[in-house]
Design a protein around this motif. Structure first.
Motif, PDB file in Angstrom:
ATOM      1  N   ILE A  38       0.871  -1.063  -0.036  1.00 28.18           N
ATOM      2  CA  ILE A  38      -0.077  -0.094   0.158  1.00 28.18           C
ATOM      3  C   ILE A  38       0.937   1.097   0.310  1.00 28.18           C
ATOM      4  N   GLU A  39       1.574   1.048   0.310  1.00 27.76           N
ATOM      5  CA  GLU A  39       2.743   2.832   0.916  1.00 27.76           C
ATOM      6  C   GLU A  39       3.420   2.683  -0.921  1.00 27.76           C
ATOM      7  N   LEU A  40       3.140   1.567  -1.225  1.00 22.67           N
ATOM      8  CA  LEU A  40       4.081   1.297  -3.155  1.00 22.67           C
ATOM      9  C   LEU A  40       3.514   2.130  -4.302  1.00 22.67           C
ATOM     10  N   ALA A  41       1.682   1.874  -3.733  1.00 25.09           N
ATOM     11  CA  ALA A  41       0.889   1.576  -4.449  1.00 25.09           C
ATOM     12  C   ALA A  41       0.582   3.347  -3.896  1.00 25.09           C
ATOM     13  N   ARG A  67       1.356   5.218   8.399  1.00 21.50           N
ATOM     14  CA  ARG A  67       0.765   6.080   7.461  1.00 21.50           C
ATOM     15  C   ARG A  67      -0.557   4.652   6.684  1.00 21.50           C
ATOM     16  N   ALA A  68       0.619   4.283   6.391  1.00 24.34           N
ATOM     17  CA  ALA A  68       0.201   2.656   4.709  1.00 24.34           C
ATOM     18  C   ALA A  68      -1.164   1.909   5.726  1.00 24.34           C
ATOM     19  N   GLU A  69       0.463   1.477   6.930  1.00 22.28           N
ATOM     20  CA  GLU A  69      -1.300   0.739   7.905  1.00 22.28           C
ATOM     21  C   GLU A  69      -2.555   1.285   8.297  1.00 22.28           C
ATOM     22  N   ALA A  70      -2.400   2.715   8.637  1.00 19.86           N
ATOM     23  CA  ALA A  70      -3.548   3.448   9.689  1.00 19.86           C
ATOM     24  C   ALA A  70      -4.725   3.361   7.983  1.00 19.86           C
ATOM     25  N   ALA A  71      -3.735   3.703   6.576  1.00 23.26           N
ATOM     26  CA  ALA A  71      -5.061   3.934   6.639  1.00 23.26           C
ATOM     27  C   ALA A  71      -5.493   2.354   5.199  1.00 23.26           C
ATOM     28  N   LYS A  72      -4.957   0.864   5.195  1.00 25.70           N
ATOM     29  CA  LYS A  72      -5.198  -0.317   5.079  1.00 25.70           C
ATOM     30  C   LYS A  72      -6.318  -0.329   5.915  1.00 25.70           C
TER      31      LYS A  72
END
Length: 429
Positions: free
Chosen positions: A237-240, A315-320
């Protein structure tokens, strides 16, 4: 004796400890508050060696405090996934933690167990002398001698911190105990334990006549897993969604894609600090001419100079999690220096980023059935545990393979510990 008993879920990513309780209303299990009222704690130890005098020993930080010390860049060594060294030759070896200090791997495990035991004894109000520990079906696949050595090493570590009597129970059995208390006939349950580092599946036979058995090895029909789970989802998700704002997949003046290694390192938890090395920061600074969009390079340099890599993963984890709960979210990236910089993420984008991983996990569930030689129709229930089972597309993809099975959701982070606590009461009653 029951009051001197505890149950420990010594996990690869997170750990928990439970105390059997007794009251007029009935017997139960209480999870110990380990950090800031939370019943689980990362299985992590940080040895801080910054500013040590020659005669001083490293200061040890545990759990979230250990991770925080590492993220802050304090000189020392972070140890995670200590469970994985059990059954290997590393268990008897030592490792350098910095400033000329070394520590035995098994002592790292013992120290972490001692910390858990100390917290549990403070809550129990007395010494704890008896323990049930969870163990995977296989510490080491296909090598019985090494598997037995792994359990023996964990038992030795537990005894070294003061447990006089140590018993073991399989983690999938522990997870299934909660469900087993509700059934009135024999059933086959597929336990899906999907956490931060691995996705594990176990087919377990449960039933009212099996509840009081201490030895449940014969009730595990099959066990299988893959080393794909929550941290992999966060990376994709962070990469995308996040790192394209810093130039990932961007192009230079010649039309060639900019080098991608720095982005993969920034999205891989244990490699982030390697990006902050002065020589590498200088090298990245000299790559400005590689970027057609200079704003991308400027944001990348903000990340490495201000050490924002772990903040981006958070932030990627929170967005997930936000997408799992609400279907879409906006990721605030103003920390990169652009006020009001937000990037959207919705469920189709998230699923697209992690789709290949989801498929491999679902395939692992099918492989578990193949090992046991049973059909999908024979599975009576799906029991979901582990933090990553909260990702709706994943849970639904697994459930779609078993349309006739009842869905049961246990405590995402503490069902194994709670089940071990129930088992501890039976063992040491």
């Amino acid at each position: 004796m029951a009051h001197a008993v505890c149950a420990i879920d010594f996990g690869t990513s997170n750990s928990a400890i439970a105390l059997p309780t007794r009251s007029p209303a009935g017997d139960g299990v209480r999870l110990v508050a380990l950090e800031a009222g939370r019943s689980t704690m990362p299985t992590a130890v940080f040895y801080a060696v910054e500013g040590l005098e020659p005669h001083e020993e490293p200061q040890r930080h545990y759990g979230r405090a250990a991770v925080a010390a590492y993220v802050e860049g304090i000189e020392g060594r972070l140890m995670r996934s200590m469970k994985s060294i059990l059954g290997s030759t590393l268990a008897t070896q030592a490792t350098d933690v910095g400033a000329g200090r070394s520590v035995k791997y098994l002592d790292i495990v013992s120290g972490y167990l001692r910390h858990l035991k100390t917290l549990a004894e403070a809550e129990a109000g007395q010494a704890l002398t008896h323990a049930v520990l969870g163990r995977p079906v296989f510490f080491v696949d296909g090598e019985p001698e090494r598997d037995a050595a792994a359990q023996a090493a964990l038992e030795a570590a537990a005894r070294a911190v003061g447990f006089a009597d140590v018993s073991f129970q399989y983690e999938p059995i522990a997870a299934a105990l909660d469900y087993e208390m509700t059934v009135d006939r024999e059933q086959i349950v597929l336990v899906a334990d999907i956490g931060g580092g691995t996705s594990d599946f176990s087919l377990v036979r449960v039933g009212p006549e099996r509840r009081e058995r201490v030895n449940r090895a014969d009730d595990i029909l099959a066990n299988h897993g893959v080393h794909i789970a929550g941290t992999d989802f966060d990376r994709h998700i962070e990469l995308a969604a996040i790192l394209p704002a810093c130039g990932y997949k961007g192009v230079g003046p010649t039309g060639r894609e900019v080098p991608s290694k720095v982005y993969f390192d920034l999205a891989t938890w244990h490699l982030i600090n390697t990006v902050y090395v002065p020589q590498r920061v200088a090298e990245l600074g000299r790559m400005k001419t590689f970027y057609a969009d200079l704003a991308h390079h400027a944001r990348l340099m903000t990340v490495v100079r201000e050490r924002l890599g772990h903040a981006l993963i958070a932030r990627a984890e929170a967005a997930k999690i936000a997408v799992a709960e609400g279907g879409q979210t906006l990721i605030d990236l103003s920390l990169l220096g652009d006020h009001g910089l937000d990037v959207p993420l919705d469920e189709p984008q998230a699923v697209g980023a992690i789709g290949a991983d989801l498929q491999r996990i679902v395939d692992a569930a099918d492989d578990t059935l193949t090992q046991a030689g049973i059909t999908r129709e024979q599975v009576d229930a799906l029991y979901f545990t582990g933090g990553s089972t909260g990702l709706k597309p994943l849970a639904e993809a697994i459930a779609a393979r078993f349309p006739a099975a009842r869905r049961v959701r246990g405590d995402a982070f503490a069902s194994v510990a709670a089940g071990l606590g129930q088992h501890a009461r039976r063992v040491f009653a």
